[in-house]
Design a protein around this motif. Structure first.
Motif, mmCIF file in Angstrom:
data_model
loop_
_atom_site.group_PDB
_atom_site.id
_atom_site.type_symbol
_atom_site.label_atom_id
_atom_site.label_comp_id
_atom_site.label_asym_id
_atom_site.label_seq_id
_atom_site.Cartn_x
_atom_site.Cartn_y
_atom_site.Cartn_z
ATOM 1 N N TYR A 1 0.833 -1.194 0.000
ATOM 2 C CA TYR A 1 0.000 0.000 0.000
ATOM 3 C C TYR A 1 0.876 1.256 0.000
ATOM 4 C CZ TYR A 1 -3.883 -3.059 1.483
ATOM 5 O OH TYR A 1 -4.828 -4.055 1.565
ATOM 6 N N ALA B 1 -5.360 2.387 -4.395
ATOM 7 C CA ALA B 1 -6.362 1.354 -4.127
ATOM 8 C C ALA B 1 -6.658 0.542 -5.382
ATOM 9 C CB ALA B 1 -7.635 2.000 -3.590
ATOM 10 N N GLN C 1 -10.712 2.395 -1.789
ATOM 11 C CA GLN C 1 -9.955 3.538 -1.279
ATOM 12 C C GLN C 1 -10.124 3.721 0.229
ATOM 13 O OE1 GLN C 1 -11.380 6.777 -0.292
ATOM 14 N NE2 GLN C 1 -9.297 7.415 0.314
#
Length: 317
Positions: free
Chosen positions: A12, A26, A33
């Motif tokens: 991430y 995302a 998200q």
């Protein structure tokens, strides 16, 4: 920081930095998200500082502390990918034998240690050994006859990847009944007239040149009388001629020989792990990483029992 950080958090972080916002990140990691934002916010709460600055003109950007975390995350993710590629190759039997060259003048313990390290890193993967002089080993590296080599330094770093992996003292080798053997240390000026046995200069010209420089630095001219192709030949010549030779302190000694340190000099035997700049063997990046962190140095091991105890010796004046 808790132990809850895992690979998905690192993915991430990298995705956010590269995409400059949470939405693109995302999409890249196939998450929503809000889920990504929540995970990163929880991580920042956990570590106690912000990793990203939100809402700037250029989108999301890392804080100075976040830069450090991001660099670490990239390294961890890259290493994970490499590990699984290597593990799959091992599983499928696709790892070719590692062809390792080594010089007869390299301490054999270093080669033994390397074999043990390789077997531990890559269980079931084969090493093929090839002994030969440094010049020959470099030629074979150049045309792909071997993948890597453990060789005495110096080695030209402009031509090869050179990683020093060991260093040990250079000492005088003599017969056990030599009068100099009763001394704890030996002055190089006194020993110089009898140091007449060397490695054949044609087998590693740069090493011989460096040795000549070392002698010149202490005001001695190197006089080559006997040249040896192997460490065993060198020790045989010491026994036969009664002359002296310079060898690695940790080299195995033939019966009837001893070594003594050189007083006031810190001459060393330096050993390198060498690969071609175009080397392609799948295991080499892992091997090199291990050697950068750990080396193969054996100088902290116990000296062999053949060494005479210091209290039995006297210091040369």
């Amino acid at each position: 920081m808790s132990d809850s950080v895992d690979f998905r958090h690192l993915e991430y972080l990298v995705a956010i930095h590269e995409g400059k916002n949470f939405t693109k990140a995302a999409e890249r990691v196939y998450r929503s998200q809000p889920a990504v934002s929540q995970q990163i916010r929880a991580l920042e709460d956990d570590v106690g500082f912000p990793i990203f600055v939100r809402g700037g003109r250029d989108g999301v950007s890392p804080t100075p502390a976040g830069e450090l975390i991001l660099n670490w995350a990239r390294n961890v993710l890259a290493e994970r990918r490499e590990i699984f590629i290597m593990a799959l190759a091992i599983h499928q039997g696709d790892v070719p034998p590692l062809k390792l060259g080594f010089s007869p003048f390299v301490n054999p313990t270093l080669v033994q240690t390397f074999r043990g390290v390789y077997s531990a890193l890559f269980p079931g993967c084969e090493i093929q050994l090839s002994s030969g002089n440094t010049t020959h080993a470099l030629q074979r590296l150049g045309h792909g006859g071997i993948d890597c080599a453990v060789l005495p330094m110096p080695i030209d770093r402009d031509l090869w990847n050179v990683l020093q992996v060991a260093q040990s003292p250079l000492v005088l080798c003599m017969r056990r009944d030599d009068p100099l053997s009763s001394y704890t240390q030996i002055d190089i000026q006194q020993a110089a007239p009898r140091i007449r046995i060397f490695r054949d200069p044609e087998l590693h010209p740069s090493a011989h040149s460096r040795l000549a420089e070392m002698f010149t630095e202490v005001g001695i001219s190197l006089k080559l009388a006997n040249s040896a192709a192997t460490s065993s030949d060198m020790q045989w010549m010491v026994k036969e001629t009664g002359m002296l030779a310079l060898i690695d302190q940790l080299s195995p000694l033939d019966f009837g020989l001893v070594t003594r340190p050189i007083a006031s000099l810190s001459w060393t035997v330096d050993t390198a792990f060498v690969t071609s700049k175009s080397a392609r063997h799948i295991a080499l990046p892992f091997v090199e990483k291990y050697l950068r962190e750990n080396g193969l140095d054996t100088q902290h091991n116990e000296l062999r029992s053949e060494r005479i105890r210091p209290q039995q010796l006297k210091l040369i004046s």
